[in-house]
Design an enzyme around this catalytic site. Sequence first.
Site, PDB file in Angstrom:
ATOM      1  N   CYS A   1      -3.005   0.351   9.784  1.00  0.00           N
ATOM      2  CA  CYS A   1      -4.091  -0.453   9.199  1.00  0.00           C
ATOM      3  C   CYS A   1      -5.015  -1.081  10.234  1.00  0.00           C
ATOM      4  O   CYS A   1      -6.091  -1.542   9.888  1.00  0.00           O
ATOM      5  CB  CYS A   1      -3.528  -1.513   8.269  1.00  0.00           C
ATOM      6  SG  CYS A   1      -2.377  -2.615   9.065  1.00  0.00           S
TER       7      CYS A   1
ATOM      8  N   HIS B   1       0.833  -1.204   0.000  1.00  0.00           N
ATOM      9  CA  HIS B   1       0.000   0.000   0.000  1.00  0.00           C
ATOM     10  C   HIS B   1       0.872   1.261   0.000  1.00  0.00           C
ATOM     11  O   HIS B   1       1.994   1.234   0.514  1.00  0.00           O
ATOM     12  CB  HIS B   1      -0.874   0.047   1.267  1.00  0.00           C
ATOM     13  CG  HIS B   1      -2.040  -0.891   1.268  1.00  0.00           C
ATOM     14  ND1 HIS B   1      -2.240  -1.829   2.256  1.00  0.00           N
ATOM     15  CD2 HIS B   1      -3.081  -1.018   0.408  1.00  0.00           C
ATOM     16  CE1 HIS B   1      -3.356  -2.495   2.006  1.00  0.00           C
ATOM     17  NE2 HIS B   1      -3.891  -2.025   0.893  1.00  0.00           N
TER      18      HIS B   1
HETATM   19  C1  CIR Z   1      -3.692  -7.636   3.232  1.00  0.00           C
HETATM   20  O1  CIR Z   1      -2.853  -8.099   2.457  1.00  0.00           O
HETATM   21  O2  CIR Z   1      -4.686  -7.035   2.825  1.00  0.00           O
HETATM   22  C2  CIR Z   1      -3.492  -7.813   4.712  1.00  0.00           C
HETATM   23  N1  CIR Z   1      -2.877  -9.075   4.965  1.00  0.00           N
HETATM   24  C3  CIR Z   1      -2.646  -6.700   5.278  1.00  0.00           C
HETATM   25  C4  CIR Z   1      -3.303  -5.368   5.110  1.00  0.00           C
HETATM   26  C5  CIR Z   1      -2.533  -4.278   5.741  1.00  0.00           C
HETATM   27  N2  CIR Z   1      -3.222  -3.050   5.527  1.00  0.00           N
HETATM   28  C6  CIR Z   1      -2.627  -1.906   5.361  1.00  0.00           C
HETATM   29  O3  CIR Z   1      -1.413  -1.804   5.349  1.00  0.00           O
HETATM   30  N3  CIR Z   1      -3.406  -0.834   5.197  1.00  0.00           N
END
Ligand code: CIR
Length: 277
Positions: free
Chosen positions: A264, A177
Site C-alpha cells: 500500500c 482489503h
Molecule cells: C486505511 O485504513 O485506509 C489505512 N489506515 C491503511 C490502508 C492500507 N492500505 C492498503 O492495505 N492497501
Amino acid sequence: MTNAPAKPVNNTCAYRFNRAIVRSPSRSVVNGLRAGDGSPPDYEGVTREHAAYIEALRAAGLGVSVLGPLEAFPDSVFVEDPALVFGHAAILLRPGAASRFGESAAIEADLRSHFVDVIALDGDGFADGGDVLWTGREVMIGLSDRTDERGAQALCAALATLGLAAKVVCTPAGVLHFKSDCSVLGDRRILATRRLAASGVFDAYEVVLVPEGEEAAANALRINDRVLLSDSFPTTRKRLEALGFDVVLLATREIQKVDAGLSCMSLRYLHDSPDAN
Ligand code: CIR
C-alpha cells in the site's frame, strides 16, 4: 467523466518494475484510520520505516518519485489506494473511506505527469487500490468495506479499455482489503492466507500459504528478483527462503499501527512507453 480511448497494456508480468511513486508520511499519519483500539503510530518511527522502504525499492532497481506529504489526508502515505497504475496508464480510483476520498483528486496532477493515459473511474461507486490484484493474467477486484459492487463494475469497465480482463471476487469478512490477504510471488504463484485461499479464488494458481498467526505477511511485495517482507513474520520468511526467494526484511512496527501492509505504500510500474515521462 468521459475518458478518451487508451492504449492497451501489453505487460503480462505482475512483478517486474522499474519505477515507483510513493508519498512521504504527513505528521497527521498519527490520526490515520485503524481498525483496532491499539495506540497510534509514532510519526518519527513511521518516517524511518518509510525511508527504509524507499531504499528497498531503489535497491530492487526502481526509480522512485517521492510526492510531498498531505496533512489534510492522514492516510495519504498509502498511495496505492487512490490509484492503479500500469506501464503507460493510470486509473484514478474512488476510495471508499470518507476521509480518503479526496486523495484521488490530490494525486491526479502527479499521475498526469507520469502517465500518458489517466482514466477516471465512472459512477458513484467506490474502489480502493488495496482491493485490486493484478496477477499478470487477470485483475481480481475484491469486494470489501472499501470497494462496493458499483465501484468494482466501473473498474472492470475502465480496465477493459486497457485490454485487461477483470473479475469481481470476495474479501474475507473482517479483512481491510483483498490484498491484505494475498500478493503475487510469481507468474502463477500467489502468497495468501488460508482463509482467502479457501474461497477458491486462486484455484488456477499455485498458492503458498502464510502460517496461522502470520496472516498479515500475505501482503508481501515481490519486486524483480526479491520479495519485501515485514520483519514481524519469521515463519513466512523461512517458508519463502526455502522456496529460493531473496527476502528483504523491513521494519513495520509503527506503520502497522494504522493497518499498513507493504504494497500500500507505493504504486509500482514498468515504464514501457516511449512517450511517457
Ligand atoms: C486505511 O485504513 O485506509 C489505512 N489506515 C491503511 C490502508 C492500507 N492500505 C492498503 O492495505 N492497501
